[in-house]
Motif scaffolding. Structure first.
Motif, short mmCIF file in Angstrom:
data_model
loop_
_atom_site.label_atom_id
_atom_site.label_comp_id
_atom_site.label_asym_id
_atom_site.label_seq_id
_atom_site.Cartn_x
_atom_site.Cartn_y
_atom_site.Cartn_z
N LEU A 27 11.85 47.86 74.00
CA LEU A 27 11.07 48.36 72.87
C LEU A 27 11.40 47.59 71.58
N TRP A 28 12.69 47.29 71.35
CA TRP A 28 13.05 46.51 70.16
C TRP A 28 12.48 45.10 70.25
N GLY A 30 9.71 44.47 71.74
CA GLY A 30 8.31 44.70 71.42
C GLY A 30 8.07 44.79 69.93
N VAL A 31 9.00 45.42 69.21
CA VAL A 31 8.91 45.49 67.75
C VAL A 31 8.95 44.09 67.15
N GLN A 96 1.28 51.00 65.18
CA GLN A 96 1.93 50.51 66.39
C GLN A 96 3.41 50.23 66.15
N LEU A 100 6.52 52.19 68.00
CA LEU A 100 7.52 51.43 68.77
C LEU A 100 8.93 51.69 68.27
N ALA A 104 11.93 53.47 70.33
CA ALA A 104 13.21 52.78 70.52
C ALA A 104 14.37 53.66 70.07
#
Length: 204
Positions: A27-28, A30-31, A96, A100, A104
């Motif tokens: 997730l990080w 993805g960030v 978004q 995210l 996370a």
């Protein structure tokens, strides 16, 4: 028998902690990718176009979808919705990113909770038990984040609608609210357990 069950629970909590940590890292990443994508999209804003369904904008290999959580926002405007509506793109990116980051943080806290339970199962008295202030704070934090997720998506959907965008909102994200309320309830239970344990320790 109880010791065997305790070992199995400790092993299960350890596996859950590792899985939660992996999801947190993903997730990080993805960030980070979303931030980089937003910067690249801004640098190539003259080449941004809307796809045929008007729910995605892209420039070269970078694209932004109008979907987040259980909300779909159409990012184009005009009669054919083929003109990029930049305020909508910015709002969708913010939504978004917030979702995210929130997810996370949730998995970070879940990983910590599972790890503490694993360590407690192994120590059995050497560490603070499950009915502790740290556990209460963790459940409250996770509950707050889970409730914040749909709230952020609904607020962003409302703002996009006020800007004249076509918005589709589902009800699936209500599950996050229910899970958040459940976590708050668990926090209350653990807080009551901590108070009872403190009273018993005082009597002993």
């Amino acid at each position: 028998m109880k010791q065997v069950i305790g070992v199995k629970w400790a092993r299960g909590n350890g596996i859950a902690s590792v899985i939660a940590r992996i999801i947190e890292i993903v997730l990080w990443l993805g960030v980070a990718w979303l931030v980089v994508g937003a910067v690249l999209l801004y640098m190539n804003r003259s080449a941004i176009v809307v796809d045929a369904d008007a729910n995605r904008v892209y420039a070269d290999s970078i694209s932004v979808s109008g979907s987040f959580l259980d909300v779909d926002v159409y990012l184009g405007r005009g009669r054919m919705r083929d003109e990029v509506y930049y305020p909508l793109v910015a709002l969708v990116l913010v939504a978004q990113l917030a979702i995210l980051v929130c997810m996370a943080l949730v998995f970070h806290e879940i990983a910590d909770v599972c790890l503490r339970l694993k360590e407690w199962e192994h120590s059995r008295g050497g560490l603070e038990g499950p009915f502790g202030e740290r556990m209460v704070r963790s459940f409250r934090f996770v509950g707050s984040c889970l409730i914040a997720l749909p709230v952020v998506s609904w607020v962003m959907a409302a703002v996009c609608g006020l800007l004249g965008a076509s918005v589709s909102v589902g009800l699936g994200s209500v599950v996050f609210v229910m899970l958040g309320l459940l976590c708050w309830s668990l926090a209350h239970v653990f807080e009551s357990g901590a108070a009872m344990q403190h009273e018993m320790d005082g009597l002993v």
